[in-house]
Every structure is written in C-alpha cells, then in structure tokens.
Design an enzyme around this catalytic site. Structure first.
Site, mmCIF file in Angstrom:
data_model
loop_
_atom_site.group_PDB
_atom_site.id
_atom_site.type_symbol
_atom_site.label_atom_id
_atom_site.label_comp_id
_atom_site.label_asym_id
_atom_site.label_seq_id
_atom_site.Cartn_x
_atom_site.Cartn_y
_atom_site.Cartn_z
ATOM 1 N N CYS A 1 -2.469 9.218 2.304
ATOM 2 C CA CYS A 1 -2.121 8.616 1.004
ATOM 3 C C CYS A 1 -3.234 8.880 0.000
ATOM 4 O O CYS A 1 -2.985 8.900 -1.201
ATOM 5 C CB CYS A 1 -1.882 7.128 1.170
ATOM 6 S SG CYS A 1 -3.247 6.269 1.942
ATOM 7 N N GLU B 1 0.890 -1.179 0.000
ATOM 8 C CA GLU B 1 0.000 0.000 0.000
ATOM 9 C C GLU B 1 0.915 1.213 0.000
ATOM 10 O O GLU B 1 1.476 1.570 1.026
ATOM 11 C CB GLU B 1 -0.873 0.000 1.259
ATOM 12 C CG GLU B 1 -1.888 -1.118 1.351
ATOM 13 C CD GLU B 1 -2.989 -0.997 0.323
ATOM 14 O OE1 GLU B 1 -3.113 0.060 -0.317
ATOM 15 O OE2 GLU B 1 -3.723 -1.974 0.146
HETATM 16 P P1 NAD Z 1 8.304 5.071 4.595
HETATM 17 O O1 NAD Z 1 8.358 4.277 3.347
HETATM 18 O O2 NAD Z 1 9.400 6.026 4.874
HETATM 19 O O3 NAD Z 1 8.276 4.106 5.881
HETATM 20 C C1 NAD Z 1 7.246 3.163 6.070
HETATM 21 C C2 NAD Z 1 7.732 2.106 7.028
HETATM 22 O O4 NAD Z 1 8.784 1.355 6.421
HETATM 23 C C3 NAD Z 1 8.288 2.632 8.341
HETATM 24 O O5 NAD Z 1 7.859 1.809 9.381
HETATM 25 C C4 NAD Z 1 9.799 2.496 8.148
HETATM 26 O O6 NAD Z 1 10.533 2.353 9.330
HETATM 27 C C5 NAD Z 1 9.873 1.222 7.335
HETATM 28 N N1 NAD Z 1 11.095 1.044 6.553
HETATM 29 C C6 NAD Z 1 11.996 1.973 6.151
HETATM 30 N N2 NAD Z 1 12.980 1.386 5.431
HETATM 31 C C7 NAD Z 1 12.690 0.062 5.387
HETATM 32 C C8 NAD Z 1 13.308 -1.056 4.757
HETATM 33 N N3 NAD Z 1 14.440 -0.948 4.053
HETATM 34 N N4 NAD Z 1 12.713 -2.257 4.882
HETATM 35 C C9 NAD Z 1 11.554 -2.397 5.574
HETATM 36 N N5 NAD Z 1 10.924 -1.377 6.183
HETATM 37 C C10 NAD Z 1 11.490 -0.162 6.092
HETATM 38 O O7 NAD Z 1 6.877 5.758 4.604
HETATM 39 P P2 NAD Z 1 6.330 6.833 5.638
HETATM 40 O O8 NAD Z 1 7.055 8.109 5.363
HETATM 41 O O9 NAD Z 1 6.326 6.273 7.004
HETATM 42 O O10 NAD Z 1 4.806 6.957 5.185
HETATM 43 C C11 NAD Z 1 4.374 7.852 4.228
HETATM 44 C C12 NAD Z 1 4.099 7.121 2.948
HETATM 45 O O11 NAD Z 1 3.163 6.076 3.163
HETATM 46 C C13 NAD Z 1 3.469 8.024 1.901
HETATM 47 O O12 NAD Z 1 4.022 7.759 0.631
HETATM 48 C C14 NAD Z 1 2.012 7.605 1.924
HETATM 49 O O13 NAD Z 1 1.311 7.890 0.755
HETATM 50 C C15 NAD Z 1 2.137 6.151 2.194
HETATM 51 N N6 NAD Z 1 0.887 5.613 2.726
HETATM 52 C C16 NAD Z 1 0.149 4.759 1.959
HETATM 53 C C17 NAD Z 1 -1.050 4.271 2.427
HETATM 54 C C18 NAD Z 1 -1.876 3.308 1.596
HETATM 55 O O14 NAD Z 1 -2.739 2.657 2.164
HETATM 56 N N7 NAD Z 1 -1.673 3.188 0.301
HETATM 57 C C19 NAD Z 1 -1.501 4.637 3.696
HETATM 58 C C20 NAD Z 1 -0.742 5.510 4.448
HETATM 59 C C21 NAD Z 1 0.461 5.986 3.952
#
Ligand code: NAD
Length: 508
Positions: free
Chosen positions: A274, A240
């Site tokens: 998102c 997502e």
């Molecule tokens: P992010 O990708 O920076 O981090 C998301 C999660 O991934 C965090 O828990 C982070 O610690 C973890 N992470 C970071 N590096 C990793 C790796 N190498 N391997 C595994 N996990 C890792 O995203 P964010 O800044 O926390 O969230 C914002 C983003 O999420 C925006 O792009 C938003 O649109 C998206 N989002 C999507 C939805 C959806 O349902 N489609 C919902 C909410 C947010």
C-alpha cells in the site's frame, strides 16, 4: 477455540500457491451465525483480558511474540508459498510484525495512562482523561502483507485490553490460521484471538456483527462497503486503504541513493504494497541521470526462482490490473524503458520503467499495485508538489532532496513522508501509520495506534466547594449581573482577558 468451527464440511475455501497453483490447504467458509458466535466468545474473553493489569497482559503478549518467533521458519515458508513473495521478503515481514507486537506491549501502559488536564474556569475540579478497552475488535485483512498488516491492528488492540476476531483475505487464510493456533497456545484465554475464514461475505458478516470496532485494511471500494455495513450498528471503523504514493527527487538529491530507494520502494513485494512508490517526479536537471540509474538497477533484478528479488504476483486479478495500466499508458504515449506489457508471463511481471507519463494515464492516477516505476520530469519543485498532491489518495510519500527536504515534505498531503529514505515511517513502530482521503482514516502503530482501540473517558471531580456554583438553579438574583461582568472580564476587553492574552503571547 481459536479457529471458529464450520458447521458444514462441504463449505471450504481453498488456498493455492500463486507461483505453482499447488493446493496448499483448505479452511472453513464461516457464515454470519459462526461469525456472531466467535464474537460472543470473544466478548467473554475480552471481559477477563480487559480486567488484567498491563503487566499481566504484557507477560502473555511477550509469550505470544516469543512463540511466533519460534515458528519463524514455518511462518516464512507459508508466507512464501501462499502469497508468492520471496523468502527474504517473508522474513522481513515477520520481523516487522513482531516488532509491532513488542512495541505495542511496551508502550500500552504509558500511552493509556490516565492524564490530569487543566480544569480551566472550574478550578475547584480535578479533570482527568482515561482510556478503556472497547471490548471486541473485528480485524479484516488483505493478502499483500497477510501477517504484518493485520498485526498492526491486532497487537495494538490486544495490548489495549481487547479481544480480536480476525478475518484474513481469502487468498491468504492459512497464515492467519497458523497464527491463531500459536495464539491459542500462548494465551490463557483461547478465544482471545480468533480467526474466521471466508471471502467478502464473511468479512461483511463481521462488519455487521456486534464488535465494538472494525479495523479494516484493503481497497477503498471495499472500505466503503465495510463502513456502510458498520453504520447499521454505528460501529466505529478504522480504514487503512490503498495509496498512490509519490516520490519527489530534487536536483540537489543524492541521486545514487534516490535511485536505489526508488527501485526498492516501487518493487518490494512485486509492488504489491500500500505504501509502494507508485509515481516519481524528478527535477529536470537530474531527470536523465536518475532514469539511467533506475533502469540499470532494475535490469539487474531477478524475477522468480528461490533467489529472485521479485516473486509471483499473488493473484491473476492483480496481474490483469497491472497489464491494463501498462497498456493504457503505452496507448497514451508513455515510453517503456524496460519491462512493459509484453514482459508479463503468467504470474510473473518483469519490473517496468516508464517515462513520458502524465496524469491522464491510470498508471499515474489509480493504484497499480505492481512492479511499475512511472517517472515524470518536472520543471520545478512547485510543480512536483502540485502533481504529488493531485491524487484522491494520501497514504505515504517520499522526498529525496538536500537542504529544502523538510520544507518539501511538509507540503505533501499525505499521512506519512519519508525523507531521503523510502518507507522509513513503516519501520518505526512508534510512528502512527495511516492516510487521508481515499487512503482512509484512523491510525495504527505508536501511541495513537493503542488509543485507537480504546474509548476515551472524561471525569470531572469537584474537590472543593466555591461560593460561585453555576450548576444549580438556586442562584442569587444578582447572578445575571455578575455573569455579564464576568463574560466581559474573561472573554471580552476586560482586564482579566487582556492579562490572559498577554500571558499567552509571552508563552509563545
Ligand atoms: P480487498 O478490499 O479486496 O479485501 C480486503 C479484505 O476485505 C479481504 O479480507 C476481503 O475478503 C474482505 N472483504 C471483501 N469484501 C468485503 C465486504 N463486503 N465486507 C467486508 N469485508 C470484505 O483488498 P485486497 O485486495 O485484499 O488488498 C489490497 C488492498 O489493500 C490495496 O488497495 C492496498 O493498498 C490495501 N492495503 C492497505 C494497507 C494500509 O495499511 N493502508 C495495507 C495493505 C494493503
């Protein structure tokens, strides 16, 4: 144990209030060994949980939901202080999250009921499709909706009979730790829902661990890394990811309602959703009136304070992205009608309305994730659809229109569309939620959301013997001749094939 213990007390992660920079608490930074241990404990819990009836699981899930509801004040306060969102938005988030726990509990049995399907040519068989829990689901969550978003996976994964290991965002770990404490008291199996904490490396360790599926919510860039790590074990992934959701306003739309929905859809959670409205295409004939109405409503909003409509942005990094998008748009000729790059102060951003925008600007092509409403005038609905679909993302979308609204919605390349409302699809728990392209794949919520956390099993049971058995080497020598005739009869121009075509046509 619901919160995996850290071996080293020196390795701790701090969580701060983004509005005040006050330290709210610390949590362990879990390494690969601790993540693997949590997954191993979850597997034991999954074996017992998966063997329970839907009714028994439903009783415990209901107890979990009620316990969460009983902690509403505490959860709302944590959401407000750790994420920065106003209290009202925190309460809306809790309400939506609990709606999914309730819906997943209620729909799981019917969604996963074994189904008999036609056995086709093998009419002497009974053909059945059944769904079974995968085992352990790794859930990696973001910070923007730190309860609602992961719960969209957690609730459905649990309802389908799995155990969960959840890695929340490093910006919002405390809310997850609180939920895990509540879960440990509500469920008989204390390892059913565990939380591991830390930043990217902890998430990467979970993606590489022995989980049976990873449900990741976050940015497209991290989603790619998660998928690569999961590929090592061929672990399936549900992604997502981000969005650049378009809104189209046709000339026969109810303009007052469209403007109100646009302002809410673009600015709720300070635009850090998102499925935020990230770009708006408005028919030429109504463009100026729509813009005036949006600007009027935006100027009436309050930023910050206990009664503010918009809270502090959750991170400085996100403020920097919004500033960069605004400066890029202004440099390329966009007009600022209210707000703008000069209206950013610390973690607070005054909501901004831009016109004169185009797709060369980051604010129209990349995910801004902030309180910005870029509005573009379009000469026709065809142009609006072409521009709306001109994106690598495809998550949500919005259409405000009169009689052509459904036809317009059907032309949008997106996982979800709201007609004459914004974000309606997110509030209906039976509608699957997810995107296409850089917005990811797989679905949470609804029946699809429960099935996402199962393996599908096909069973073919021979219920009676018939003279023509093709699954044996012991065939009469006239068999090739019979098969030649059968192929032509069934699939070529034979009478049986023609009768079948005729019947299909008749059924429409
Ligand atoms: P992010 O990708 O920076 O981090 C998301 C999660 O991934 C965090 O828990 C982070 O610690 C973890 N992470 C970071 N590096 C990793 C790796 N190498 N391997 C595994 N996990 C890792 O995203 P964010 O800044 O926390 O969230 C914002 C983003 O999420 C925006 O792009 C938003 O649109 C998206 N989002 C999507 C939805 C959806 O349902 N489609 C919902 C909410 C947010």
């Amino acid at each position: 144990m619901a919160i995996a213990a850290s071996t080293s007390s020196a390795d701790r992660l701090s969580s701060y209030n983004p509005a005040t920079h006050e330290l709210l608490g610390t949590v362990p930074i879990h390494g690969a060994a601790e993540v693997d241990a949590a997954v191993a404990r979850a597997r034991t819990a999954a074996d017992s949980w998966g063997a329970l009836s839907f009714e028994a699981r439903g009783r415990e899930l209901t107890a979990f939901r009620k316990a969460l509801a009983a902690h509403t004040d505490e959860l709302a306060d944590l959401l407000h202080r750790e994420n920065g969102k106003p209290e009202l938005e925190a309460l809306v988030e809790i309400m939506m999250a609990l709606g999914h726990v309730q819906h997943a509990t209620a729909c799981a049995e019917a969604a996963l009921a074994p189904r008999r399907v036609s056995a086709g040519m093998l009419a002497n068989f009974r053909a059945t499709i059944s769904y079974h829990p995968l085992g352990v689901i790794g859930v990696i969550g973001p910070w923007n909706y730190p309860l609602f978003t992961p719960m969209g996976s957690i609730a459905y994964a649990l309802a389908a009979g799995n155990a969960v290991v959840w890695k929340p965002s490093e910006l919002t770990p405390l809310i997850a730790v609180k939920v895990a404490e509540i879960a440990a008291r509500a469920f008989a199996l204390t390892d059913l829902l565990q939380v591991v904490t830390g930043a990217g490396p902890t998430g990467a360790a979970l993606a590489r661990s022995a989980v049976d599926k990873i449900a990741f919510t976050g940015s497209a860039a991290t989603g790619r890394r998660v998928m690569m790590a999961a590929a090592e074990r061929l672990t399936p992934v549900l992604l997502e990811l981000g969005g650049k959701d378009p809104m189209i306003v046709a000339d026969d739309a109810d303009l007052a309602k469209a403007a109100e929905a646009c302002v809410y859809g673009a600015l709720t959670n300070a635009g850090q959703a998102c499925i935020s409205v990230e770009r708006v295409y408005v028919a030429d004939a109504v463009h100026d009136r729509f813009v005036d109405e949006v600007v009027k409503q935006v100027r009436a909003l309050k930023v910050g304070g206990d009664d503010g409509h918009l809270g502090a942005m959750t991170s400085e990094a996100q403020v920097a992205i919004v500033r960069d998008h605004l400066e890029d748009a202004v440099a390329k000729g966009a007009r600022v009608l209210t707000g703008g790059p000069g209206a950013i102060s610390g973690g607070y951003i005054q909501p901004t309305v831009l016109t004169g925008v185009d797709h060369r600007m980051k604010v129209m092509s990349d995910e801004t994730f902030g309180p910005v409403i870029p509005i573009k005038r379009v000469g026709s609905l065809d142009e609006a659809v072409r521009l709306a679909n001109d994106s690598k993302y495809g998550l949500g979308s919005t259409v405000f229109a009169g009689k052509g609204a459904r036809a317009l919605a059907a032309r949008l390349r997106a996982g979800m569309t709201s007609i004459n409302s914004v974000m309606g699809f997110a509030g209906i728990p039976s509608l699957p939620f997810g995107g296409i392209g850089d917005s990811g794949f797989g679905r949470i919520h609804g029946d699809e959301g429960v099935r996402e956390f199962t393996r599908v099993k096909s069973t073919a049971e021979q219920v009676m013997a018939i003279p023509l058995n093709m699954m044996t080497f012991r065939q009469p020598k006239e068999m090739p001749g019979r098969l030649r005739a059968m192929i032509k009869q069934l699939y070529g121009d034979g009478v049986v094939a023609k009768a079948g075509d005729w019947l299909r046509k008749l059924r429409g």
